[in-house]
Design a protein around this motif. Structure first.
Motif, PDB file in Angstrom:
ATOM      1  N   THR A  94       0.846  -1.194   0.000  1.00 26.46           N
ATOM      2  CA  THR A  94       0.000   0.000   0.000  1.00 26.46           C
ATOM      3  C   THR A  94       0.879   1.241   0.000  1.00 26.46           C
ATOM      4  N   GLY A  95       0.310   2.346  -0.477  1.00 26.88           N
ATOM      5  CA  GLY A  95       1.045   3.604  -0.514  1.00 26.88           C
ATOM      6  C   GLY A  95       0.097   4.749  -0.783  1.00 26.88           C
ATOM      7  N   VAL A  96       0.627   5.954  -0.797  1.00 26.18           N
ATOM      8  CA  VAL A  96      -0.218   7.132  -0.996  1.00 26.18           C
ATOM      9  C   VAL A  96      -0.564   7.323  -2.464  1.00 26.18           C
ATOM     10  N   THR A  97       0.442   7.310  -3.338  1.00 25.60           N
ATOM     11  CA  THR A  97       0.230   7.643  -4.749  1.00 25.60           C
ATOM     12  C   THR A  97       0.903   6.612  -5.641  1.00 25.60           C
ATOM     13  N   ALA A  98       0.237   6.236  -6.722  1.00 21.95           N
ATOM     14  CA  ALA A  98       0.765   5.226  -7.648  1.00 21.95           C
ATOM     15  C   ALA A  98       1.816   5.843  -8.573  1.00 21.95           C
ATOM     16  N   THR A  99       2.911   6.284  -7.983  1.00 18.95           N
ATOM     17  CA  THR A  99       4.016   6.853  -8.752  1.00 18.95           C
ATOM     18  C   THR A  99       4.889   5.741  -9.315  1.00 18.95           C
TER      19      THR A  99
ATOM     20  N   HIS B 285       0.775  15.162   1.314  1.00 19.83           N
ATOM     21  CA  HIS B 285       1.269  13.792   1.487  1.00 19.83           C
ATOM     22  C   HIS B 285       1.341  13.410   2.953  1.00 19.83           C
ATOM     23  N   ALA B 286       1.880  14.305   3.772  1.00 17.17           N
ATOM     24  CA  ALA B 286       2.074  13.983   5.188  1.00 17.17           C
ATOM     25  C   ALA B 286       0.765  13.685   5.904  1.00 17.17           C
ATOM     26  N   THR B 287      -0.308  14.369   5.532  1.00 18.82           N
ATOM     27  CA  THR B 287      -1.596  14.135   6.183  1.00 18.82           C
ATOM     28  C   THR B 287      -2.336  12.936   5.606  1.00 18.82           C
ATOM     29  N   GLU B 288      -1.810  12.347   4.512  1.00 17.75           N
ATOM     30  CA  GLU B 288      -2.506  11.221   3.895  1.00 17.75           C
ATOM     31  C   GLU B 288      -1.680   9.938   3.877  1.00 17.75           C
ATOM     32  N   ARG B 289      -0.612   9.899   4.653  1.00 19.75           N
ATOM     33  CA  ARG B 289       0.170   8.662   4.785  1.00 19.75           C
ATOM     34  C   ARG B 289      -0.556   7.583   5.579  1.00 19.75           C
ATOM     35  N   TYR B 290      -1.313   8.023   6.549  1.00 16.52           N
ATOM     36  CA  TYR B 290      -1.669   7.113   7.633  1.00 16.52           C
ATOM     37  C   TYR B 290      -2.870   6.222   7.335  1.00 16.52           C
ATOM     38  N   GLY B 291      -3.709   6.620   6.370  1.00 18.62           N
ATOM     39  CA  GLY B 291      -4.792   5.732   5.964  1.00 18.62           C
ATOM     40  C   GLY B 291      -4.253   4.498   5.263  1.00 18.62           C
ATOM     41  N   ALA B 292      -3.336   4.710   4.312  1.00 19.82           N
ATOM     42  CA  ALA B 292      -2.734   3.580   3.590  1.00 19.82           C
ATOM     43  C   ALA B 292      -1.928   2.699   4.525  1.00 19.82           C
ATOM     44  N   LYS B 293      -1.272   3.314   5.509  1.00 18.30           N
ATOM     45  CA  LYS B 293      -0.498   2.545   6.490  1.00 18.30           C
ATOM     46  C   LYS B 293      -1.416   1.687   7.350  1.00 18.30           C
ATOM     47  N   ALA B 294      -2.512   2.276   7.822  1.00 23.40           N
ATOM     48  CA  ALA B 294      -3.470   1.520   8.636  1.00 23.40           C
ATOM     49  C   ALA B 294      -4.129   0.418   7.826  1.00 23.40           C
ATOM     50  N   LEU B 295      -4.373   0.689   6.546  1.00 22.32           N
ATOM     51  CA  LEU B 295      -5.005  -0.308   5.686  1.00 22.32           C
ATOM     52  C   LEU B 295      -4.101  -1.523   5.504  1.00 22.32           C
ATOM     53  N   ALA B 296      -2.808  -1.299   5.339  1.00 20.24           N
ATOM     54  CA  ALA B 296      -1.875  -2.432   5.194  1.00 20.24           C
ATOM     55  C   ALA B 296      -1.911  -3.321   6.429  1.00 20.24           C
TER      56      ALA B 296
ATOM     57  N   LEU C 277      -6.624 -10.799   6.447  1.00 24.93           N
ATOM     58  CA  LEU C 277      -6.526 -11.724   5.317  1.00 24.93           C
ATOM     59  C   LEU C 277      -5.387 -12.716   5.461  1.00 24.93           C
ATOM     60  N   SER C 278      -4.536 -12.499   6.451  1.00 24.09           N
ATOM     61  CA  SER C 278      -3.419 -13.417   6.733  1.00 24.09           C
ATOM     62  C   SER C 278      -2.475 -13.580   5.546  1.00 24.09           C
ATOM     63  N   ILE C 279      -2.229 -12.477   4.840  1.00 25.05           N
ATOM     64  CA  ILE C 279      -1.203 -12.464   3.800  1.00 25.05           C
ATOM     65  C   ILE C 279      -0.340 -11.219   4.013  1.00 25.05           C
ATOM     66  N   PRO C 280       0.932 -11.251   3.591  1.00 25.31           N
ATOM     67  CA  PRO C 280       1.802 -10.098   3.799  1.00 25.31           C
ATOM     68  C   PRO C 280       1.247  -8.838   3.123  1.00 25.31           C
ATOM     69  N   ALA C 281       1.227  -7.747   3.879  1.00 23.99           N
ATOM     70  CA  ALA C 281       0.802  -6.446   3.352  1.00 23.99           C
ATOM     71  C   ALA C 281       1.672  -5.391   4.012  1.00 23.99           C
ATOM     72  N   ILE C 282       2.384  -4.618   3.212  1.00 27.56           N
ATOM     73  CA  ILE C 282       3.295  -3.615   3.769  1.00 27.56           C
ATOM     74  C   ILE C 282       3.002  -2.243   3.170  1.00 27.56           C
ATOM     75  N   PHE C 283       3.162  -1.222   4.003  1.00 25.51           N
ATOM     76  CA  PHE C 283       3.041   0.170   3.563  1.00 25.51           C
ATOM     77  C   PHE C 283       4.422   0.683   3.186  1.00 25.51           C
ATOM     78  N   ILE C 284       4.526   1.280   2.010  1.00 23.71           N
ATOM     79  CA  ILE C 284       5.780   1.883   1.559  1.00 23.71           C
ATOM     80  C   ILE C 284       5.553   3.376   1.364  1.00 23.71           C
ATOM     81  N   ASP C 285       6.345   4.172   2.067  1.00 23.09           N
ATOM     82  CA  ASP C 285       6.218   5.623   1.995  1.00 23.09           C
ATOM     83  C   ASP C 285       7.251   6.185   1.029  1.00 23.09           C
TER      84      ASP C 285
END
Length: 253
Positions: A41-46, A222-233, A240-248
């Protein structure tokens, strides 16, 4: 492992994109592998985030800012072509949830900011709209503008902009909207709220803060929108018991 269609259904049930009108399609934007064994997961699909997802051997990328925004060109060339090409060539599915990830009551960007800033009694800023993108709440006790500025800067690891009104009053009530939500400041001021926090600032925001007697804080889109994607991971890995990581991918804006 989870099937792509099952992940899509799970995310849609969780974030409920059908409840809110948005500026882009929410959900699966680019189709990849049928089987998903790892999620990034991440903020923007760059391009940078996509390349990190490739290195992580992820089968799905879930972001806040995806593709196909309203009023953008339909043409797939240049930067957009390179991003989409990399996803397709590596069989990575792209899921994007914009406003649904802002407003989710537990995992959303606004909810995560409330936790970070120690704000309680969260409710919609727009009266009568339970899906208000901007929200309001209060602190346990009144604090100064300098104290709130320090708290924001420390929690988000970046210096925030603080525009104080002439009264420099203490802050008990606060409203906020992650990202580019600065235009909600007038609505907050009209309700007598002491301070408003957002990611961005516009030229007119300064005048509104000064003339309507409300503190304003801008801490970065960006700084105010990091944490939703992080919490979602974290949520997806647990449920779901599968690896999920947040990359900033750092962004000073």
């Amino acid at each position: 492992m989870i099937l792509r269609n099952d992940l899509e259904q799970y995310l849609n049930n969780l974030l409920k994109p059908e409840q809110i009108k948005d500026f882009c399609p929410n959900g699966l934007q680019i189709q990849g592998n049928d089987e998903i064994n790892k999620i990034v997961t991440g903020v923007t699909a760059t391009q940078a985030l996509i390349e990190r997802a490739i290195l992580e051997k992820a089968d799905a990328l879930v972001v806040h800012h995806g593709f196909f925004w309203k009023n953008e060109s339909y043409v797939i060339r240049g930067m957009k072509h390179q991003r989409i090409k990399a996803l397709i060539e590596n069989n990575i599915s792209l899921f994007a949830y914009h406003l649904p990830l802002d407003i989710h009551p537990e995992l959303g960007n606004n909810a995560q900011l409330a936790n970070l800033f120690e704000i309680s009694d969260v409710e919609p800023l727009e009266v009568g709209n339970p899906l208000s993108v901007a929200v309001q709440g209060q602190f346990s006790h009144a604090i100064t503008g300098c104290e709130l500025s320090t708290r924001i800067s420390q929690q988000l690891s970046r210096e925030c902009l603080h525009i104080a009104p002439a009264s420099n009053k203490k802050i008990k009530t606060v409203a906020w909207c992650s990202g580019g939500g600065q235009n909600y400041i007038e609505l907050a001021a009209e309700q007598g709220i002491d301070a408003f926090i957002s990611g961005e600032v516009s030229e007119q925001t300064t005048h509104v803060a000064r003339e309507m007697d409300i503190h304003f804080f801008a801490a970065g889109h960006h700084a105010t929108e990091r944490y939703g994607a992080k919490a979602l991971a974290k949520h997806l890995e647990e449920k779901l018991s599968i690896p999920a990581i947040f990359i900033d991918i750092d962004n000073p804006a």
